[in-house]
Design an enzyme around this catalytic site. Structure first.
Site, PDB file in Angstrom:
ATOM      1  N   GLY A   1      50.514  39.755  65.729  1.00 10.30           N
ATOM      2  CA  GLY A   1      51.030  38.516  66.290  1.00 10.30           C
ATOM      3  C   GLY A   1      50.304  37.329  65.723  1.00 10.30           C
TER       4      GLY A   1
ATOM      5  N   LYS B   1      42.369  44.729  69.821  1.00  5.65           N
ATOM      6  CA  LYS B   1      42.917  43.508  69.226  1.00  5.65           C
ATOM      7  C   LYS B   1      41.821  42.839  68.401  1.00  5.65           C
ATOM      8  CE  LYS B   1      45.281  40.359  71.634  1.00  5.65           C
ATOM      9  NZ  LYS B   1      45.506  39.185  72.515  1.00  5.65           N
TER      10      LYS B   1
ATOM     11  N   SER C   1      47.927  35.686  66.963  1.00  8.18           N
ATOM     12  CA  SER C   1      46.488  35.655  67.201  1.00  8.18           C
ATOM     13  C   SER C   1      45.730  36.736  66.448  1.00  8.18           C
ATOM     14  CB  SER C   1      46.207  35.799  68.699  1.00  8.18           C
ATOM     15  OG  SER C   1      46.733  37.014  69.172  1.00  8.18           O
TER      16      SER C   1
ATOM     17  N   GLY D   1      50.602  46.720  65.960  1.00  8.04           N
ATOM     18  CA  GLY D   1      51.240  45.453  66.282  1.00  8.04           C
ATOM     19  C   GLY D   1      50.534  44.305  65.624  1.00  8.04           C
TER      20      GLY D   1
ATOM     21  N   ASP E   1      52.387  32.363  78.676  1.00  3.23           N
ATOM     22  CA  ASP E   1      53.129  33.021  77.601  1.00  3.23           C
ATOM     23  C   ASP E   1      53.779  34.297  78.131  1.00  3.23           C
ATOM     24  OD1 ASP E   1      54.202  33.319  75.096  1.00  3.23           O
ATOM     25  OD2 ASP E   1      52.393  34.160  74.178  1.00  3.23           O
TER      26      ASP E   1
END
Length: 981
Positions: free
Chosen positions: A707, A726, A709, A705, A819
């Site tokens: 995004g 992440k 950030s 994934g 969010d």
């Protein structure tokens, strides 16, 4: 010569004159052309309006300065006033306009209609609106207007319609409104008005519609002066913080059609003035006994059709006079009424809805109820009614909801209800009904909820049950039903819950039952079922609970239980099962396992021999294991040797751990010395891996994934465990710290776990638990959407709601996520949902809440007030969660090309008003779930209310979701039923 000179001079004059005439003609033509092509003054004013507003949808694109007048522009209507047409109306509904209210409108000299609903006008309303002197119609509803309502509106002498609903107006309703001379409709519901309702409104005798509902008014009484509004037909004051009695002066409101004061704190009894609401037929009956003129007020007959005083504190009996009205709908639920339901209610020819649940009413229901009107919904639950169920409830064939829970009704279920094919919801739980259920009643074709639990009903389940193809929940526990469960029950393809415990069913469990793919719960506890459980290819992939305790079942426990992917509750206790416990049960992740009081033997499978299942194997003499008692042949000496060996192993394990810690620390120091890189490693749980292993697992092939950030990687560790990593982009230290500080302290089953954080040089890493099914957005909106049937969607909604409720209500101080979206709701291997991504979360530390410097969140999910106030509150999260609920109900993303630049919430509301509810529901959701889907849709609309104050808290949302679950209601009901009296 002289003559020639004269002629030449004359000719020159003619030429000059001719040129002057031509030039004059040209100039006149040019002037006319300029005059005909110039935009008139009204058009220039509207051009000024256009420049003051943001128009992302191009709704004002036709407003061109090339036109002579604006009469052909979008939303503009004109009428001839004198020699030229003039603008008399501006209608720009749902045009996606934003910006301050354009005061230039009020310079249009003949403007009588101004309609701007469902836009984003976001200023206060100026006092200069009083310059719109000719206005008769003003609609500014569903915008973002704030501040006080201008008192100068009362200076508009011709105003007939004023609609300011669904804004953020605050303060008082101006007392000056009492000066209105012609106002007919005053609509102010769903604002933030926090004063009291002024008595001066009683001076507007022309008023026909008064709608003040859903405002946080200061506690106050209903002003008796409102009784002067003798032309009123619609009185809507739901949820207005009212207390005290209904004033006697309301006797003069004889033209009322709708009277709604629900969800307040009104007290006392319903006044006897309701006797003035009387029908022509009743007057004809009284003419024989009355002499002289009719009493004052009876000559002007009313047309009252809907009366709603539900959710108050009203007491006393329900007035007979009220029940003798030609009512269509009567809502008196959640009050403290006592006494009988007057017989007169059965005589109304128009009554289609009677909802009087949760009171203390007693006696019998009127025997003719349903005989004279097409009754559709009857809910008398939670009272003290007794006697028989009336025979004629479905006389007109339109009854679809019959709810009589928790009363003392006696006798049998009327045979006439077996012919009521319109029935969809039947809830007769918790009464004293007896006798056999009519055979046709079992086979009603449209019923999806049949609840008969907690009565004394007897007889068999008819084979006609196979006709009830829509049946989703069959709840018949706590009766005296007997005989076998019919094989035909396996033809109910939509059945999700079968609850038939505490009856006298006998014989074998039908094999067809194990072929129902939608079944989620089977409860047959405490019957007389016998024989073996059918084996074969079971199709119970959604079954999460099965309870067969306290029967006479025998044989071996089938291995098939171990291959049910959703099963987490298994109770087979108090039967005659024998043989080994299937090793396949170790495949399950059981919250409850009970195999006690059987005849099982052999060793307990290793993964089941744990503390969590300590009481799961009692009273099985042949079982061997820690919590099953002694195995045959085991001596006390053997026990002692076992204890010694276990202690020795424990000591060796501690010594090895100390050695391992020493070696790891030594290697870590050596690594840092050789590389010169300082590594900061913080763990929040007990881990079996370190930072070096995580860093080695990160590569471009493992990206799952990406995004704003950073990227997310899947890392498979040496022990086979998978984690999500992440890797934050540069200059995101603040986001990194926010997420670490927030998630590092949270422990909740519906919030993704942060295992650890790692800083290596300039690289920030966050290590989470891995969620194999990705995000809700990915699964719901791509080809995998078919995996999400409605029960799964509902479970996801409830999981996510519980996670957010924990953040808002159980964290000290509270946390606002900021969010919330379907992409940040992750799904585990069983599609359980967890909230993730706390990079922009905000800890609320002040009672006044914080303002942010920028808008955070994702397009389509941002609460409207957050976009322009930048104020952080829990209500912003609730709005976003409401959008997620709408995604689950509609199957649509928050922004879609088909919705034409509008957001999902606006699209849903528009569709609801234009085409109805069925046009927005995801067509892949079976109709059997529609009642629950409708409830979730209602909850989503509450969450996305444009007025933040009117949105429920997340704790309330969780409660509403739970209450919409058939399983939740069933468990609560059965708990009440089985409690000893």
């Amino acid at each position: 010569m002289a003559m020639e000179k004269k002629q030449q001079k004359f000719m020159n004059k003619n030429v000059v004159l001719h040129k002057m005439i031509i030039l004059s003609f040209i100039n006149l033509h040019c002037c006319c052309a300029i005059i005909t092509s110039a935009l008139n003054r009204e058009g220039l004013l509207l051009q000024q309006v256009k420049r003051s507003l943001s128009d992302p949808a191009g709704s004002l694109s036709s407003w061109s300065d090339r036109d002579a007048t604006p009469c052909n522009w979008t939303g503009i209507s004109c009428s001839r006033k004198g020699s030229f047409p003039s603008v008399i109306g501006v209608n720009l509904s749902s045009a996606s306009l934003s910006g301050p209210f354009p005061v230039a409108f009020c310079h249009l000299p003949y403007l009588s209609l101004l309609s701007l609903p469902n836009n984003s006008i976001n200023s206060s309303l100026p006092l200069t609106i009083s310059r719109c002197r000719r206005l008769t119609f003003l609609d500014l509803s569903s915008n973002f207007l704030e501040g006080p309502i201008p008192s100068t509106l009362a200076d508009l002498p011709n105003l007939r319609h004023l609609d300011l609903d669904a804004n953020s107006f605050s303060g008082e309703i101006p007392a000056s409104f009492g000066r209105f001379q012609r106002l007919e409709n005053l609509i102010l519901f769903s604002n933030l008005l926090n004063g009291t309702i002024p008595a001066s409104l009683g001076n507007i005798t022309s008023l026909r519609v008064l709608q003040l509902a859903y405002n946080p008014f200061s506690p106050g009484r209903l002003p008796p002066e409102l009784g002067n509004l003798t032309n009123l037909v619609d009185f809507w004051l739901t949820d207005c913080n009212l207390f005290g009695p209904i004033p006697d002066s309301f006797a003069k409101l004889i033209r009322l059609i709708n009277f709604d004061v629900a969800n307040n704190r009104l007290s006392g009894s319903i006044p006897s003035f309701m006797s003035q609401f009387i029908t022509i037929e009743q007057i004809e009956l009284f003419n024989n006994s009355f002499t002289g003129n009719l009493p004052p007020g009876w000559a002007n007959l009313t047309e009252l059709q809907r009366f709603d005083a539900s959710m108050n504190g009203l007491t006393g009996p329900i007035p007979e006079e009220l029940c003798e009205l030609p009512l269509e709908s009567l809502h008196l639920y959640d009050n403290r009424f006592q006494g009988k339901l007057p017989e007169g209610i059965a005589k109304s020819p128009n009554l289609y809805e009677l909802r009087i649940f949760n009171n203390s009413l007693s006696g019998s229901l009127p025997s003719q109820l349903g005989l004279n009107s097409a009754l559709q919904r009857l809910d008398v639950s939670g009272n003290r009614f007794s006697g028989p169920i009336p025979e004629n409830l479905c006389e007109k064939g339109q009854l679809f909801a019959l709810l009589m829970i928790s009363n003392s009704f006696t006798g049998s279920i009327p045979a006439s209800l077996g012919k009521c094919r319109s029935l969809q919801r039947v809830r007769l739980k918790g009464n004293r009904l007896t006798g056999d259920v009519p055979a046709e009643f079992w086979g009603l074709p449209n019923v999806y909820l049949l609840e008969l639990a907690g009565n004394g009903l007897s007889g068999n389940i008819s084979s006609l049950i196979q006709v009830a193809r829509n049946l989703s929940s069959l709840l018949i526990s706590g009766n005296n039903f007997s005989g076998p469960l019919p094989e035909e029950i396996g033809r109910l393809e939509n059945l999700t819950v079968l609850s038939a415990s505490h009856n006298q069913f006998s014989g074998k469990i039908p094999s067809s039952l194990f072929q129902l793919e939608r079944l989620t719960r089977i409860d047959l506890e405490n019957n007389e079922l016998s024989g073996e459980i059918p084996r074969g290819s079971w199709k119970l992939d959604q079954l999460y609970e099965i309870n067969l305790a306290q029967n006479k079942l025998s044989g071996a426990i089938p291995d098939e239980f171990g291959f049910l992917p959703a099963l987490n509750y298994l109770d087979l206790s108090s039967n005659k099962f024998s043989g080994d416990i299937p090793s396949a049960l170790q495949n399950l992740k059981l919250n409850r396992l009970n195999l006690s009081s059987n005849q099982l033997s052999g060793a307990i499978p290793t993964l089941l021999d744990k503390d969590i299942y300590r009481d799961s194997f009692l009273d099985n003499e042949g079982l061997c294991g820690r919590f099953a008692g002694s195995c045959h042949g085991e001596s006390s000496g053997g026990k002692n040797i076992f204890l010694v060996l276990r202690s020795l192993c424990f000591i060796i394990a501690i010594w090895l751990m100390l050695v391992l810690v020493f070696v790891v620390c030594k290697l870590k120091n050596m690594e840092e010395t050789e590389t010169g890189v300082m590594t900061k490693w913080t763990s929040f749980h007990k881990l079996g891996f370190g930072e070096s292993e995580i860093i080695n697992c990160i590569n471009e092939d493992s990206v799952i994934g990406s995004g704003s950030s950073g990227r997310v990687y899947k890392a498979v560790l040496r022990n086979g465990q998978a984690v999500a990593v992440k890797k934050l982009r540069e200059r995101s230290n603040k986001e990194f710290e926010t997420e670490v500080q927030t998630l590092g302290k949270i422990r909740h089953k519906n919030i993704v776990r942060l295992w650890s954080s790692c800083t290596v040089g300039n690289c920030n890493l966050l290590v989470y638990e891995y969620m194999p099914n990705g995000s809700l957005s990915d699964v719901l909106h791509d080809c995998k959407g078919k995996l999400l049937d409605w029960p799964t969607r509902f479970r996801i909604a409830l999981d996510a709601a519980e996670g957010l409720s924990y953040l808002h209500h159980d964290c000290v101080p509270p946390i606002v996520h900021r969010d919330v979206k379907s992409k940040n709701i992750l799904l585990d291997e069983e599609f359980g949902a967890k909230i993730s991504d706390f990079g922009v979360a905000k800890i609320i530390r002040t009672a006044n809440r914080d303002r942010m410097s920028v808008v955070t969140g994702s397009y389509g999910y941002i609460a409207p007030e957050y976009a322009y106030t930048l104020r952080v509150t829990e209500k912003s999260d609730i709005y976003s969660f409401g959008i997620v609920l709408l995604e689950l109900v509609t199957g649509r993303p928050p922004v879609d090309a088909e919705m034409k630049e509008t957001d999902l919430a606006t699209w849903v509301r528009t569709k609801l008003s234009q085409k109805g509810i069925d046009d927005i529901i995801d067509p892949s959701i079976p109709s059997v779930f529609k009642e629950q889907v409708y409830r979730i849709l209602d909850i989503s609309l509450l969450c996305t209310n444009l007025v933040p104050l009117n949105r429920p808290s997340m704790r309330k949302v969780v409660k509403m979701l739970q209450e919409s679950s058939p399983e939740f209601n069933t468990k609560i009901a059965e708990k009440d039923i089985l409690q000893p009296s």
